[in-house]
Design a protein around this motif. Structure first.
Motif, short mmCIF file in Angstrom:
data_model
loop_
_atom_site.label_atom_id
_atom_site.label_comp_id
_atom_site.label_asym_id
_atom_site.label_seq_id
_atom_site.Cartn_x
_atom_site.Cartn_y
_atom_site.Cartn_z
N LEU A 158 0.85 -1.18 0.00
CA LEU A 158 0.00 0.00 0.00
C LEU A 158 0.89 1.23 0.00
N ILE A 159 0.69 2.11 -0.98
CA ILE A 159 1.52 3.31 -1.12
C ILE A 159 0.62 4.53 -0.99
N ASP A 160 0.90 5.38 -0.02
CA ASP A 160 0.10 6.59 0.22
C ASP A 160 0.65 7.75 -0.59
N HIS A 161 -0.23 8.43 -1.34
CA HIS A 161 0.15 9.62 -2.10
C HIS A 161 -0.60 10.85 -1.58
N SER A 162 -1.38 10.70 -0.53
CA SER A 162 -2.39 11.69 -0.17
C SER A 162 -1.88 12.83 0.70
N ALA A 163 -2.69 13.88 0.73
CA ALA A 163 -2.46 14.99 1.64
C ALA A 163 -3.19 14.75 2.96
N HIS A 164 -4.22 13.90 2.95
CA HIS A 164 -5.07 13.70 4.12
C HIS A 164 -4.82 12.39 4.85
N GLY A 165 -3.99 11.51 4.32
CA GLY A 165 -3.66 10.26 4.98
C GLY A 165 -4.44 9.06 4.47
#
Length: 172
Positions: A158-165
């Motif tokens: 799982l790779i997070d790209h988000s600003a909000h988590g």
């Protein structure tokens, strides 16, 4: 934020807890426990109704049946079993030939029901407000490209790209 001592342990919840957050109706009476063992802190779900989620940093390996939260949406990660959709005579269910998919990402809808599902033949699934297999243009907590699940030799990541988590549910 709230600051509290977790030594030697504490319970976080709406009512029956050392750390009380009475106005959050999504918390169970004793939702989670934090405890210290051999100079390490542990977080334990106390059979809460909504579960305990941890924010991931950058990327994390997934386990079969993990639950992912992004924005206002939840997803179920399943490792694909090659012969799960084939009967004893070799007939493939729904006449859909396998394209080598390694995992399935399933949207969890209200009431905990399974919604849309996505199996990627190239081993990549993207979720976001405007990009990906799952798009949620109405969710302002969802980044344009929020997260990616990618298959590797070691399994799904799982790779997070988000600003909000992006959050992963902890399981006991």
């Amino acid at each position: 934020g709230i600051f509290f001592s977790a030594y030697p342990e504490c319970c976080i919840g709406r009512a029956d807890a050392n750390v009380r957050i009475p106005d959050d109706m999504t918390l169970s009476p004793c939702h989670a426990r934090i405890f210290n063992r051999e100079d390490c802190l542990y977080l334990e779900d106390r059979d809460s109704l909504n579960g305990v989620f941890l924010a991931i940093k950058d990327q994390m390996y997934l386990q079969d049946h993990d639950i992912i939260r992004a924005g206002d949406h939840y997803f179920f990660y399943e490792v694909a079993v090659a012969d799960a959709f084939t009967d004893e005579f070799g007939t493939e269910f729904y006449a859909s030939p396998s394209r080598g998919e390694r995992f399935r990402l399933v949207e969890i809808t209200s009431g905990g029901r399974r919604g849309r599902a996505y199996m990627s033949p190239d081993g990549v699934a993207v979720v976001g407000r405007t990009d990906g297999a799952f798009k949620f243009p109405e969710d302002d907590k969802m980044s344009a490209r929020h997260f990616t699940v990618r298959w590797t030799r070691a399994g799904g990541i799982l790779i997070d790209h988000s600003a909000h988590g992006t959050f992963l549910q902890i399981l006991d």
